[in-house]
Design a protein around this motif. Structure first.
Motif, PDB file in Angstrom:
ATOM      1  N   GLY A  41     -45.023   3.784  14.974  1.00 42.96           N
ATOM      2  CA  GLY A  41     -46.136   3.008  14.111  1.00 42.96           C
ATOM      3  C   GLY A  41     -46.758   1.936  13.053  1.00 42.96           C
ATOM      4  N   ALA A  42     -48.034   2.518  13.153  1.00 45.10           N
ATOM      5  CA  ALA A  42     -48.177   1.655  12.506  1.00 45.10           C
ATOM      6  C   ALA A  42     -47.789   1.057  10.326  1.00 45.10           C
ATOM      7  N   HIS A  43     -46.969   0.333  10.207  1.00 46.01           N
ATOM      8  CA  HIS A  43     -46.609  -0.070   9.071  1.00 46.01           C
ATOM      9  C   HIS A  43     -46.169  -1.344   8.616  1.00 46.01           C
ATOM     10  N   THR A  44     -46.295  -1.291   7.507  1.00 46.94           N
ATOM     11  CA  THR A  44     -45.190  -2.704   6.569  1.00 46.94           C
ATOM     12  C   THR A  44     -44.364  -2.442   6.670  1.00 46.94           C
ATOM     13  N   ASP A  45     -43.144  -3.220   6.160  1.00 50.04           N
ATOM     14  CA  ASP A  45     -41.813  -2.929   4.849  1.00 50.04           C
ATOM     15  C   ASP A  45     -41.959  -2.857   4.090  1.00 50.04           C
ATOM     16  N   CYS A  46     -40.788  -2.233   3.289  1.00 50.64           N
ATOM     17  CA  CYS A  46     -41.460  -2.240   2.181  1.00 50.64           C
ATOM     18  C   CYS A  46     -40.462  -3.026   0.877  1.00 50.64           C
ATOM     19  N   GLY A  47     -38.909  -3.591   1.509  1.00 51.16           N
ATOM     20  CA  GLY A  47     -38.586  -4.430   1.060  1.00 51.16           C
ATOM     21  C   GLY A  47     -39.094  -6.364   1.006  1.00 51.16           C
ATOM     22  N   PHE A  48     -38.202  -7.453   0.615  1.00 49.51           N
ATOM     23  CA  PHE A  48     -38.888  -8.426   0.496  1.00 49.51           C
ATOM     24  C   PHE A  48     -38.356  -9.194   2.058  1.00 49.51           C
ATOM     25  N   LEU A  49     -37.788  -8.888   2.539  1.00 52.20           N
ATOM     26  CA  LEU A  49     -37.507 -10.167   4.285  1.00 52.20           C
ATOM     27  C   LEU A  49     -37.438  -9.332   5.973  1.00 52.20           C
ATOM     28  N   THR A  50     -37.478  -8.925   7.028  1.00 58.61           N
ATOM     29  CA  THR A  50     -36.837  -8.181   7.942  1.00 58.61           C
ATOM     30  C   THR A  50     -37.091  -9.583   9.100  1.00 58.61           C
ATOM     31  N   ILE A  51     -35.529  -9.732   9.398  1.00 50.03           N
ATOM     32  CA  ILE A  51     -35.289 -10.641  10.500  1.00 50.03           C
ATOM     33  C   ILE A  51     -35.244  -9.271  11.688  1.00 50.03           C
ATOM     34  N   LEU A  52     -35.879  -9.516  12.729  1.00 51.14           N
ATOM     35  CA  LEU A  52     -35.603  -8.312  13.784  1.00 51.14           C
ATOM     36  C   LEU A  52     -35.263  -9.718  15.002  1.00 51.14           C
ATOM     37  N   VAL A  83     -39.151 -12.668  12.116  1.00 51.58           N
ATOM     38  CA  VAL A  83     -39.328 -12.174  11.031  1.00 51.58           C
ATOM     39  C   VAL A  83     -40.118 -12.127  10.057  1.00 51.58           C
ATOM     40  N   ASN A  84     -40.648 -10.707   9.374  1.00 56.62           N
ATOM     41  CA  ASN A  84     -41.175 -10.447   8.253  1.00 56.62           C
ATOM     42  C   ASN A  84     -41.523 -10.586   7.381  1.00 56.62           C
ATOM     43  N   LEU A  85     -42.382 -10.795   6.193  1.00 57.42           N
ATOM     44  CA  LEU A  85     -42.536 -10.214   4.844  1.00 57.42           C
ATOM     45  C   LEU A  85     -42.424  -8.931   4.297  1.00 57.42           C
ATOM     46  N   GLY A  86     -41.808  -7.999   3.624  1.00 54.57           N
ATOM     47  CA  GLY A  86     -42.573  -6.612   2.987  1.00 54.57           C
ATOM     48  C   GLY A  86     -43.030  -7.015   1.565  1.00 54.57           C
ATOM     49  N   ARG A 113     -36.538  -0.240  25.786  1.00 55.17           N
ATOM     50  CA  ARG A 113     -36.423  -1.674  24.801  1.00 55.17           C
ATOM     51  C   ARG A 113     -35.734  -1.162  23.977  1.00 55.17           C
ATOM     52  N   HIS A 114     -34.981  -2.459  23.200  1.00 52.86           N
ATOM     53  CA  HIS A 114     -33.836  -2.382  22.347  1.00 52.86           C
ATOM     54  C   HIS A 114     -34.160  -3.304  21.472  1.00 52.86           C
ATOM     55  N   SER A 115     -34.415  -3.216  20.192  1.00 55.59           N
ATOM     56  CA  SER A 115     -34.279  -3.221  18.668  1.00 55.59           C
ATOM     57  C   SER A 115     -32.952  -4.315  17.893  1.00 55.59           C
ATOM     58  N   ILE A 116     -33.045  -4.407  17.420  1.00 49.94           N
ATOM     59  CA  ILE A 116     -32.143  -4.849  16.129  1.00 49.94           C
ATOM     60  C   ILE A 116     -32.698  -5.286  14.782  1.00 49.94           C
ATOM     61  N   PRO A 117     -33.447  -4.752  13.861  1.00 50.03           N
ATOM     62  CA  PRO A 117     -33.811  -4.919  12.822  1.00 50.03           C
ATOM     63  C   PRO A 117     -33.090  -5.234  11.393  1.00 50.03           C
ATOM     64  N   PHE A 118     -33.030  -6.488  10.821  1.00 50.15           N
ATOM     65  CA  PHE A 118     -31.825  -6.839   9.426  1.00 50.15           C
ATOM     66  C   PHE A 118     -32.721  -6.996   8.493  1.00 50.15           C
ATOM     67  N   PHE A 119     -32.482  -5.737   7.159  1.00 52.61           N
ATOM     68  CA  PHE A 119     -33.742  -5.836   6.362  1.00 52.61           C
ATOM     69  C   PHE A 119     -32.449  -6.134   5.082  1.00 52.61           C
ATOM     70  N   MET A 120     -34.011  -7.560   4.655  1.00 50.60           N
ATOM     71  CA  MET A 120     -32.943  -8.100   3.072  1.00 50.60           C
ATOM     72  C   MET A 120     -33.984  -6.896   1.938  1.00 50.60           C
TER      73      MET A 120
END
Length: 145
Positions: A41-52, A83-86, A113-120
């Motif tokens: 569902g709709a959200h923002t990432d809580c951390g600094f940066l996400t690479i998907l 790349v998403n900013l958190g 569908r597959h995806s792999i997010p990397f959370f920094m």
């Protein structure tokens, strides 16, 4: 499944107490082949940066356009990352850069569908305060975790 380098300075809750930032990649697993099925569902990432890393041939990621609030597709482009900013990036920049609101719906009735997010993210106990100067701060300093 979360993949991360072992950290000898890790708390019981998995948060890092050392000087290194917390990094992890999470396999979102397979999103079944059901057209229109919500994967996240709709959200923002809580951390600094996400690479998907997205599936090259199954769309589904949508981002909310800041100008008018409309949801727009972010179709996969082979050989690229999203790349998403958190939320921490927004706090650090006093909202000069905003976190990216996004959601996922599978658009295929025949393919999973597959995806792999990397959370920094920051060290769990790191202080987060605005790096902007010359303007009123919108946020009080806080801890990253």
């Amino acid at each position: 499944t979360t993949v991360a380098a072992p950290n000898p300075e890790e708390d019981d809750d998995g948060s890092s107490t050392g000087s290194d930032p917390a990094e992890n990649a999470k396999s979102s697993g397979k999103q079944t082949a059901t057209k229109g099925r919500r994967g996240c569902g709709a959200h923002t990432d809580c951390g600094f940066l996400t690479i998907l890393a997205q599936d090259d041939d199954v769309a589904g990621l949508e981002v909310r356009r800041a100008e008018d609030g409309a949801w727009v597709s972010a179709p996969p482009i082979p050989g690229t990352f999203v790349v998403n900013l958190g939320d921490l990036a927004a706090r650090w920049t006093n909202d000069q850069y905003k976190s990216t609101e996004h959601r996922v719906y599978n658009t295929s009735a025949t393919k999973a569908r597959h995806s792999i997010p990397f959370f920094m993210n920051c060290n769990f106990h790191a202080e987060v305060s605005s790096i902007s100067s010359g303007c009123e701060e919108k946020y009080e300093p806080t801890k990253a975790g």
